[in-house]
Design a protein around this motif. Structure first.
Motif, mmCIF file in Angstrom:
data_model
loop_
_atom_site.group_PDB
_atom_site.id
_atom_site.type_symbol
_atom_site.label_atom_id
_atom_site.label_comp_id
_atom_site.label_asym_id
_atom_site.label_seq_id
_atom_site.Cartn_x
_atom_site.Cartn_y
_atom_site.Cartn_z
ATOM 1 N N LEU A 65 0.848 -1.191 0.000
ATOM 2 C CA LEU A 65 0.000 0.000 0.000
ATOM 3 C C LEU A 65 0.881 1.237 0.000
ATOM 4 C CD1 LEU A 65 -2.646 -0.934 2.725
ATOM 5 C CD2 LEU A 65 -3.030 -0.801 0.268
ATOM 6 N N THR A 66 0.331 2.330 -0.514
ATOM 7 C CA THR A 66 0.996 3.625 -0.443
ATOM 8 C C THR A 66 0.108 4.567 0.352
ATOM 9 O OG1 THR A 66 2.108 3.301 -2.557
ATOM 10 C CG2 THR A 66 1.892 5.568 -1.788
ATOM 11 N N PHE A 67 0.716 5.229 1.318
ATOM 12 C CA PHE A 67 0.008 6.180 2.165
ATOM 13 C C PHE A 67 0.501 7.582 1.820
ATOM 14 C CE2 PHE A 67 0.037 2.205 4.426
ATOM 15 C CZ PHE A 67 -1.245 2.110 4.938
ATOM 16 N N PRO A 68 -0.319 8.407 1.149
ATOM 17 C CA PRO A 68 0.085 9.786 0.868
ATOM 18 C C PRO A 68 -0.134 10.652 2.111
ATOM 19 C CG PRO A 68 -2.043 9.335 -0.125
ATOM 20 C CD PRO A 68 -1.596 8.069 0.541
ATOM 21 N N ILE A 69 0.911 11.366 2.500
ATOM 22 C CA ILE A 69 0.837 12.217 3.691
ATOM 23 C C ILE A 69 1.275 13.626 3.314
ATOM 24 C CG2 ILE A 69 1.757 12.642 5.995
ATOM 25 C CD1 ILE A 69 2.121 9.621 6.268
ATOM 26 N N ARG A 70 0.413 14.602 3.541
ATOM 27 C CA ARG A 70 0.749 16.004 3.280
ATOM 28 C C ARG A 70 1.243 16.612 4.580
ATOM 29 N NH1 ARG A 70 0.952 19.577 -0.447
ATOM 30 N NH2 ARG A 70 0.045 18.226 -1.992
ATOM 31 N N MET A 71 2.391 17.298 4.470
ATOM 32 C CA MET A 71 2.992 17.862 5.666
ATOM 33 C C MET A 71 3.815 19.094 5.295
ATOM 34 S SD MET A 71 4.897 15.543 8.527
ATOM 35 C CE MET A 71 6.542 15.595 7.872
ATOM 36 N N LEU A 72 3.941 20.016 6.252
ATOM 37 C CA LEU A 72 4.763 21.207 6.070
ATOM 38 C C LEU A 72 6.200 20.916 6.451
ATOM 39 C CD1 LEU A 72 2.585 24.040 7.676
ATOM 40 C CD2 LEU A 72 2.985 23.643 5.245
ATOM 41 N N ALA A 73 7.140 21.464 5.669
ATOM 42 C CA ALA A 73 8.546 21.402 6.039
ATOM 43 C C ALA A 73 8.771 22.338 7.221
ATOM 44 C CB ALA A 73 9.410 21.833 4.849
ATOM 45 N N PRO A 74 9.847 22.127 7.980
ATOM 46 C CA PRO A 74 10.161 23.056 9.076
ATOM 47 C C PRO A 74 10.333 24.483 8.551
ATOM 48 C CG PRO A 74 11.474 21.073 9.267
ATOM 49 C CD PRO A 74 10.783 21.009 7.942
ATOM 50 N N SER A 75 10.064 25.459 9.389
ATOM 51 C CA SER A 75 10.170 26.864 8.966
ATOM 52 C C SER A 75 11.577 27.426 9.124
ATOM 53 C CB SER A 75 9.170 27.724 9.748
ATOM 54 O OG SER A 75 9.402 27.600 11.125
ATOM 55 N N GLU A 76 12.422 26.764 9.915
ATOM 56 C CA GLU A 76 13.792 27.237 10.135
ATOM 57 C C GLU A 76 14.762 26.554 9.172
ATOM 58 O OE1 GLU A 76 14.769 29.627 12.329
ATOM 59 O OE2 GLU A 76 12.625 29.917 12.665
ATOM 60 N N PRO A 77 15.635 27.306 8.500
ATOM 61 C CA PRO A 77 16.650 26.700 7.631
ATOM 62 C C PRO A 77 17.574 25.776 8.422
ATOM 63 C CG PRO A 77 16.494 29.053 7.237
ATOM 64 C CD PRO A 77 15.687 28.765 8.472
ATOM 65 N N GLY A 78 18.145 24.799 7.730
ATOM 66 C CA GLY A 78 19.099 23.889 8.359
ATOM 67 C C GLY A 78 19.044 22.495 7.774
ATOM 68 N N GLN A 79 19.842 21.604 8.357
ATOM 69 C CA GLN A 79 19.905 20.201 7.948
ATOM 70 C C GLN A 79 18.918 19.383 8.789
ATOM 71 O OE1 GLN A 79 21.776 19.044 5.408
ATOM 72 N NE2 GLN A 79 22.505 21.140 5.043
ATOM 73 N N TYR A 80 18.090 18.587 8.124
ATOM 74 C CA TYR A 80 17.075 17.784 8.797
ATOM 75 C C TYR A 80 17.102 16.355 8.274
ATOM 76 C CZ TYR A 80 14.986 22.160 10.404
ATOM 77 O OH TYR A 80 14.762 23.368 10.999
ATOM 78 N N VAL A 81 16.435 15.490 9.004
ATOM 79 C CA VAL A 81 16.172 14.125 8.558
ATOM 80 C C VAL A 81 14.663 13.952 8.528
ATOM 81 C CG1 VAL A 81 16.380 11.679 9.129
ATOM 82 C CG2 VAL A 81 18.326 13.206 9.493
ATOM 83 N N LEU A 82 14.145 13.508 7.390
ATOM 84 C CA LEU A 82 12.735 13.152 7.280
ATOM 85 C C LEU A 82 12.656 11.672 7.636
ATOM 86 C CD1 LEU A 82 9.828 13.884 6.471
ATOM 87 C CD2 LEU A 82 10.447 13.268 4.122
ATOM 88 N N ARG A 83 11.988 11.343 8.735
ATOM 89 C CA ARG A 83 11.972 9.965 9.234
ATOM 90 C C ARG A 83 10.556 9.411 9.233
ATOM 91 N NH1 ARG A 83 15.203 6.996 13.053
ATOM 92 N NH2 ARG A 83 16.414 8.898 13.355
ATOM 93 N N ALA A 84 10.399 8.262 8.599
ATOM 94 C CA ALA A 84 9.145 7.516 8.644
ATOM 95 C C ALA A 84 9.375 6.306 9.548
ATOM 96 C CB ALA A 84 8.737 7.064 7.258
ATOM 97 N N THR A 85 8.417 6.052 10.427
ATOM 98 C CA THR A 85 8.523 4.931 11.355
ATOM 99 C C THR A 85 7.217 4.159 11.337
ATOM 100 O OG1 THR A 85 9.938 6.282 12.775
ATOM 101 C CG2 THR A 85 9.029 4.274 13.734
ATOM 102 N N ALA A 86 7.309 2.850 11.073
ATOM 103 C CA ALA A 86 6.152 1.960 11.153
ATOM 104 C C ALA A 86 6.315 1.117 12.406
ATOM 105 C CB ALA A 86 6.056 1.080 9.914
ATOM 106 N N MET A 87 5.409 1.303 13.361
ATOM 107 C CA MET A 87 5.440 0.527 14.603
ATOM 108 C C MET A 87 4.299 -0.483 14.545
ATOM 109 S SD MET A 87 6.371 3.586 17.283
ATOM 110 C CE MET A 87 4.675 4.048 17.378
ATOM 111 N N TYR A 88 4.652 -1.745 14.744
ATOM 112 C CA TYR A 88 3.658 -2.809 14.699
ATOM 113 C C TYR A 88 4.044 -3.857 15.733
ATOM 114 C CZ TYR A 88 7.248 -4.712 11.558
ATOM 115 O OH TYR A 88 8.438 -5.133 11.010
ATOM 116 N N PRO A 89 3.134 -4.753 16.103
ATOM 117 C CA PRO A 89 3.410 -5.691 17.197
ATOM 118 C C PRO A 89 4.744 -6.420 17.024
ATOM 119 C CG PRO A 89 1.118 -5.854 16.565
ATOM 120 C CD PRO A 89 1.791 -4.953 15.555
ATOM 121 N N GLY A 90 5.632 -6.187 17.990
ATOM 122 C CA GLY A 90 6.896 -6.901 18.017
ATOM 123 C C GLY A 90 8.031 -6.303 17.212
ATOM 124 N N ASP A 91 7.822 -5.205 16.490
ATOM 125 C CA ASP A 91 8.904 -4.677 15.659
ATOM 126 C C ASP A 91 8.657 -3.231 15.234
ATOM 127 O OD1 ASP A 91 11.369 -4.791 14.407
ATOM 128 O OD2 ASP A 91 10.841 -6.470 13.111
#
Length: 102
Positions: A65-91
């Motif tokens: 499946l593909t989950f489209p997610i709309r989100m705003l980038a941070p407002s402050e300039p700099g280096q960031y990491v965009l992190r996706a996390t899937a939490m499910y039973p046991g992992d």
């Protein structure tokens, strides 16, 4: 991992507070349904910085499946990491992208 997670995003830079859709692609290699919570957030120095989204997911056995997610980038300039996390039973499965806000 039997549950794959992929951020379909490869832009090296974004504008401050830019609104964008991020496609979170998931695949289940298990013979049973997987369900849990999918999170997407920008991080700076290991801390959530700016917008964060969380939603439930359910993927059928051997499904994808593909989950489209709309989100705003941070407002402050700099280096960031965009992190996706899937939490499910046991992992947990994680996908990351480095991005500069400028």
């Amino acid at each position: 991992k039997p549950l794959g997670l992929y951020i379909n995003f490869w832009h090296p830079a974004l504008k401050p507070a830019e609104s964008r859709q991020y496609d979170m692609m998931m695949i289940n290699d298990e013979p049973h349904e997987q369900h849990g919570t999918l999170k997407l957030a920008f991080e700076k120095d290991g801390q959530v910085a700016g917008a964060r989204t969380e939603l439930p997911f359910s993927i059928p056995a051997y499904g994808q499946l593909t989950f489209p997610i709309r989100m705003l980038a941070p407002s402050e300039p700099g280096q960031y990491v965009l992190r996706a996390t899937a939490m499910y039973p046991g992992d947990v499965t994680v996908s990351r992208r480095k991005v500069e806000i400028r």
